[in-house]
Design a protein around this motif. Structure first.
Motif, PDB file in Angstrom:
ATOM      1  N   UNK A  81       0.846  -1.210   0.000  1.00 15.82           N
ATOM      2  CA  UNK A  81       0.000   0.000   0.000  1.00 15.82           C
ATOM      3  C   UNK A  81       0.876   1.253   0.000  1.00 15.82           C
ATOM      4  N   UNK A  82       1.910   1.261   0.836  1.00 13.85           N
ATOM      5  CA  UNK A  82       2.786   2.443   0.910  1.00 13.85           C
ATOM      6  C   UNK A  82       3.608   2.604  -0.357  1.00 13.85           C
ATOM      7  N   UNK A  83       4.106   1.502  -0.887  1.00 10.47           N
ATOM      8  CA  UNK A  83       4.916   1.595  -2.109  1.00 10.47           C
ATOM      9  C   UNK A  83       4.069   2.064  -3.286  1.00 10.47           C
ATOM     10  N   UNK A  84       2.851   1.522  -3.406  1.00 11.07           N
ATOM     11  CA  UNK A  84       1.967   1.956  -4.503  1.00 11.07           C
ATOM     12  C   UNK A  84       1.676   3.444  -4.378  1.00 11.07           C
ATOM     13  N   UNK A  85       1.405   3.876  -3.172  1.00  8.68           N
ATOM     14  CA  UNK A  85       1.031   5.273  -2.928  1.00  8.68           C
ATOM     15  C   UNK A  85       2.189   6.235  -3.239  1.00  8.68           C
ATOM     16  N   UNK A  86       3.384   5.867  -2.831  1.00  9.97           N
ATOM     17  CA  UNK A  86       4.489   6.835  -2.837  1.00  9.97           C
ATOM     18  C   UNK A  86       5.525   6.622  -3.929  1.00  9.97           C
ATOM     19  N   UNK A  87       5.589   5.395  -4.436  1.00  9.62           N
ATOM     20  CA  UNK A  87       6.574   5.086  -5.473  1.00  9.62           C
ATOM     21  C   UNK A  87       5.876   4.734  -6.788  1.00  9.62           C
ATOM     22  N   UNK A  88       4.626   4.247  -6.683  1.00  8.43           N
ATOM     23  CA  UNK A  88       3.858   3.901  -7.878  1.00  8.43           C
ATOM     24  C   UNK A  88       4.003   2.461  -8.292  1.00  8.43           C
ATOM     25  N   UNK A  89       4.694   1.648  -7.496  1.00  5.27           N
ATOM     26  CA  UNK A  89       4.862   0.227  -7.811  1.00  5.27           C
ATOM     27  C   UNK A  89       5.014  -0.529  -6.504  1.00  5.27           C
ATOM     28  N   UNK A  90       4.387  -1.708  -6.420  1.00  5.41           N
ATOM     29  CA  UNK A  90       4.410  -2.456  -5.166  1.00  5.41           C
ATOM     30  C   UNK A  90       5.608  -3.376  -5.018  1.00  5.41           C
ATOM     31  N   UNK A 147      -0.842  -2.120  13.089  1.00  2.91           N
ATOM     32  CA  UNK A 147      -1.936  -1.254  12.613  1.00  2.91           C
ATOM     33  C   UNK A 147      -1.364   0.028  12.003  1.00  2.91           C
ATOM     34  N   UNK A 148      -0.067   0.278  12.242  1.00  3.26           N
ATOM     35  CA  UNK A 148       0.606   1.397  11.579  1.00  3.26           C
ATOM     36  C   UNK A 148       1.646   0.866  10.588  1.00  3.26           C
ATOM     37  N   UNK A 149       1.386  -0.305  10.024  1.00  3.05           N
ATOM     38  CA  UNK A 149       2.333  -0.908   9.082  1.00  3.05           C
ATOM     39  C   UNK A 149       2.544  -0.045   7.851  1.00  3.05           C
ATOM     40  N   UNK A 150       1.473   0.560   7.339  1.00  4.22           N
ATOM     41  CA  UNK A 150       1.630   1.420   6.159  1.00  4.22           C
ATOM     42  C   UNK A 150       2.449   2.652   6.518  1.00  4.22           C
ATOM     43  N   UNK A 154      10.261   4.593   2.988  1.00  3.65           N
ATOM     44  CA  UNK A 154      10.305   5.176   1.637  1.00  3.65           C
ATOM     45  C   UNK A 154      10.825   6.614   1.716  1.00  3.65           C
ATOM     46  N   UNK A 155      10.313   7.380   2.665  1.00  3.35           N
ATOM     47  CA  UNK A 155      10.767   8.769   2.809  1.00  3.35           C
ATOM     48  C   UNK A 155      12.256   8.824   3.127  1.00  3.35           C
ATOM     49  N   UNK A 156      12.714   7.905   3.961  1.00  2.16           N
ATOM     50  CA  UNK A 156      14.134   7.887   4.336  1.00  2.16           C
ATOM     51  C   UNK A 156      15.007   7.662   3.095  1.00  2.16           C
ATOM     52  N   UNK A 157      14.607   6.715   2.267  1.00  2.00           N
ATOM     53  CA  UNK A 157      15.385   6.452   1.044  1.00  2.00           C
ATOM     54  C   UNK A 157      15.333   7.659   0.100  1.00  2.00           C
ATOM     55  N   UNK A 160      22.801   1.693  -8.684  1.00  2.00           N
ATOM     56  CA  UNK A 160      23.356   0.439  -8.150  1.00  2.00           C
ATOM     57  C   UNK A 160      23.640   0.574  -6.652  1.00  2.00           C
ATOM     58  N   UNK A 161      23.280  -0.449  -5.902  1.00  2.00           N
ATOM     59  CA  UNK A 161      23.549  -0.434  -4.464  1.00  2.00           C
ATOM     60  C   UNK A 161      22.580   0.395  -3.650  1.00  2.00           C
ATOM     61  N   UNK A 162      21.525   0.877  -4.276  1.00  2.00           N
ATOM     62  CA  UNK A 162      20.496   1.608  -3.530  1.00  2.00           C
ATOM     63  C   UNK A 162      19.160   0.901  -3.729  1.00  2.00           C
ATOM     64  N   UNK A 163      18.212   1.187  -2.838  1.00  3.62           N
ATOM     65  CA  UNK A 163      16.881   0.662  -3.100  1.00  3.62           C
ATOM     66  C   UNK A 163      16.073   0.332  -1.862  1.00  3.62           C
ATOM     67  N   UNK A 164      14.805   0.081  -2.136  1.00  7.16           N
ATOM     68  CA  UNK A 164      13.821  -0.307  -1.128  1.00  7.16           C
ATOM     69  C   UNK A 164      13.441  -1.751  -1.392  1.00  7.16           C
ATOM     70  N   UNK A 165      13.574  -2.594  -0.368  1.00 10.40           N
ATOM     71  CA  UNK A 165      13.321  -4.014  -0.608  1.00 10.40           C
ATOM     72  C   UNK A 165      12.551  -4.646   0.559  1.00 10.40           C
ATOM     73  N   UNK A 166      11.204  -4.710   0.449  1.00 13.85           N
ATOM     74  CA  UNK A 166      10.464  -5.538   1.413  1.00 13.85           C
ATOM     75  C   UNK A 166      10.718  -7.002   1.068  1.00 13.85           C
TER      76      UNK A 166
END
Ligand code: SF4
Length: 703
Positions: free
Chosen positions: A161-170, A318-321, A328-331, A340-346
């Motif tokens: 939900x957070x990735x879709x909202x803020x990055x546009x891809x899950x 309940x605050x998972x999003x 996401x904001x931190x990245x 290369x060498x950067x990214x968000x990875x659940x």
């Protein structure tokens, strides 16, 4: 180990357990798995963990379902049969014809009497992409609604939900293997040594060659031995800690101004919001010293390349999003995306939870996360699905569906490869709900706890017995190949779904999974340039893929995001307390999770001989000082009590668990962790708060 003279066949396929998606070679002798070896897949590079190497013999367990079963007319009221010596006593064998007719007509009758919404479906991340696609199509086309979901709801729905909202891809923005190009990596709310063991080996290598590994977790994890920093913060205070880190980055102007200007939106509102979250103020909440917070902030912001990995410690709140929004904001603040060498990875859990989600096994979206609310999306699927009207109303999620079942509003279910009688929060509620169903069809490889409540049970092939595609946490679409036939009359899931579809009146004519894959490609841009033929030849292709010779992109969004104007978004997050907090009756915090040897609800690994021999008994972990206070020796029994229920379980001493916490694995039916857990939901991802319940721990006198 296999020797070519000792085996009858050898098949390259994919491990059926976790989302790492290790490629394996399965060696067969006289119809049985003789050995499993890691091969050079893009994610594992030949490595395997104990589950991949020694966990395959569950497929030969004597309790495999080999014939369709129908509930006996003289069976007692539906409930959990806890007699392991006679697990099948309430069922009789049936032919496939009889079972399919009974299963389909039961669902179709409910549709006729009460309308399509009286039936809902749970699909599975333990199926191929083609099977996940067919399952959601079965519900959407056959019952004219979107009430179809799967276990992503219980693991990373809030992350998506957070990735879709803020990055546009899950999906992840970079593969976990990219850590080899990073300087600093944050691993938060994740225990990869046990949950993603092969990914963990790459993390350890990163640390060995001098990378700064920052672990943040309320429970000390095995990986902390390799970490430069271990922040053992108070459970449920993720937002406080992360906002404090970002406060430092903002106040000390450590952020990447150029990146923020070029690729993001919402920074100024975010900056104003974050100013209140000083390390001094947040330190009291999260229990981490302000200087440690400052140090971590400076190191991550100052890195040439940084990555963030997270697990269900982030998402199952309940605050998972909000937790994921912070990551996401931190990245984004530091410009650590798209290089290369950067990214968000659940780190995804099940071996095909990424693929099942991509294939549309989610109530709000069609395949490739295309919203059901979008009229153009509905028109596209109406065209591909030969005139089927897609409903614009997003469907119900897993826990919401079980609530409607409990209230009698949903009367029939088709559950494929999911086990809500073990996996749902407040599981006694879910079990009572399942018992109320007028008609329950379960398709699985074992008589799971959920199958105990079924009217019809359809025997399925296990993953090593299937051919189809699966997608791992790295966005790598991989070819899974059948290493041996399914036992008895068990069949591949896609075949059974097709037979049921025809019986409820759908005009389906698939004869092969590749036909389903080709149909998926008609609506899924993520599969562009990925063909069945390529996957047969190459075994894995990463999406997105830019051409027929491109192996796919390990790192995405270097030139912008799939959002308005190509910009990712900062979404501020506020500190929200857990849904229930400790009090004098329930003074401690319960958190749940996996163990290395056991997988999810245990239906596979507890039937794998080596794995079950290593971890045969339900257990919980408590700090030695807590055990002393209770007067319990390690190995003694404790009673865990929450507002939902109570259970007794063997206690282990574990210094990694804080003195006011208890950790409980959820794989054991005899001490089902979810008897205790809180069904409160995150409002965006609708994921339950498995990671935080108020609990009382008592000594049990006699063992
Ligand atoms: Fe299987 Fe995951 Fe272990 Fe790899 S790391 S062998 S995919 S369980």
């Amino acid at each position: 180990q296999g020797d070519s003279r000792d085996i009858d066949s050898e098949t390259k396929t994919v491990c059926p357990f976790c989302g790492v998606g290790c490629q394996v070679s399965v060696k067969i002798k006289e119809g049985r798995v003789k050995s499993v070896e890691g091969i050079n897949g893009p994610a594992n590079e030949g490595r395997l963990c104990v589950k991949g190497r020694f966990g395959f013999d569950y497929i030969h367990h004597p309790h495999r379902l080999t014939k369709p079963l129908i509930r006996r007319d003289d069976a007692p009221d539906k409930g959990l049969n806890v007699d392991p010596a006679n697990p099948f006593t309430h069922f009789r064998e049936a032919t496939w014809e009889e079972a399919l007719d009974r299963a389909a007509h039961g669902l179709a009758d409910l549709r006729s009497y009460y309308g399509g919404t009286s039936v809902a479906g749970f699909g599975s991340a333990k199926c191929t992409n083609e099977e996940a696609y067919l399952f959601q199509k079965f519900i959407r086309q056959g019952f004219k609604h979107n009430n179809v979901d799967h276990c992503t709801r219980l693991c990373h729905a809030s992350s998506v939900a957070a990735l879709m909202e803020n990055v546009g891809s899950g999906a992840v923005t970079a593969t976990f293997n990219e850590i080899e190009n990073a300087d600093v990596a944050i691993v938060i709310g994740s225990n990869p040594t046990e949950n993603h063991p092969v990914a963990a080996t790459f993390f350890k290598q990163f640390a060995k060659r001098g990378g700064e590994l920052i672990i943040m977790d309320p429970r000390g994890t095995a990986m902390k031995r390799h970490a430069t920093h271990m922040l053992q913060f108070r459970p449920g205070t993720d937002v406080a800690l992360l906002n404090a880190i970002m406060n430092v980055i903002v106040e000390e102007k450590l952020y990447d101004r150029q990146y923020i200007e070029g690729f993001t939106e919402g920074f100024f509102e975010f900056r104003d919001h974050i100013r209140a979250f000083t390390p001094e103020r947040m330190s009291e909440l999260c229990g981490i010293e302000p200087e440690v917070i400052r140090d971590v902030a400076r190191r991550f912001a100052g890195a040439r390349a940084g990555m963030i990995f997270w697990g269900m410690g982030i998402s199952q709140h309940i605050h998972g999003t909000d937790n994921s929004r912070c990551l996401i904001s931190l990245a984004l603040l530091c410009g650590h995306v798209g290089r290369p060498g950067t990214g968000l990875h659940p780190l995804r859990g099940q071996n095909n939870v990424q693929g099942a989600s991509d294939a549309g096994l989610i109530p709000q979206v069609m395949p490739d996360y295309q919203p059901v609310t979008d009229v153009e999306v509905r028109e596209l699927f109406k065209h591909i699905w030969r005139g089927t009207e897609i409903q614009a109303q997003p469907g119900l999620t897993v826990v919401e569906i079980m609530d409607r079942v409990y209230r009698g509003e949903i009367r029939g279910m088709y559950i494929l490869g999911e086990n809500p009688a073990m996996s749902d929060p407040d599981v006694e509620h879910a079990r009572k709900a399942l018992a109320k169903l007028d008609h329950l069809v379960v398709q699985d490889i074992f008589l799971t706890e959920t199958a105990n409540y079924a009217d019809v049970i359809l025997p399925a092939a296990a993953m090593p017995e299937k051919t189809g595609t699966v997608t791992n946490t790295n966005r790598q679409v991989q070819m899974m190949r059948a290493a041996l036939p399914a036992p008895g009359e068990a069949r591949e899931d896609w075949q059974v779904i097709v037979d049921l579809a025809r019986r409820i009146g759908l005009d389906w004519d698939y004869d092969d999974p590749r036909e389903i894959f080709d149909e998926m490609k008609m609506s899924m841009r993520s599969l562009h340039h990925i063909t069945w033929k390529r996957l047969e030849a190459e075994s894995a292709v990463t999406y997105p893929c830019s051409g027929p010779d491109d192996p796919g992109q390990a790192v995405v969004f270097g030139d912008g995001f799939p959002r308005r104007a190509g910009r990712a978004k900062f979404t501020p997050a506020r500190v929200t307390p857990p849904a229930e907090v400790p009090d004098e009756n329930f003074p401690m915090v319960l958190t749940t999770g996996r163990q290395l040897e056991h997988w999810h609800t245990g239906s596979m690994t507890r039937r794998a001989s080596v794995l079950d021999a290593v971890e045969p008994e339900a257990n919980c972990s408590l700090h030695p000082s807590t055990l002393r206070r209770l007067g319990v020796e390690p190995g003694g029994m404790v009673r865990l009590v929450t507002r939902r229920g109570a259970l007794e379980v063997m206690a282990r001493a574990d210094r990694a668990v804080a003195p006011d916490m208890v950790f409980l694995p959820f794989a054991y039916v005899e001490a089902a962790a979810n008897i205790l857990t809180n069904p409160a939901l995150d409002p965006f991802g609708k994921i339950p708060e498995f990671k935080y319940s108020a609990v009382r721990v008592e000594a049990v006198e006699d063992r």
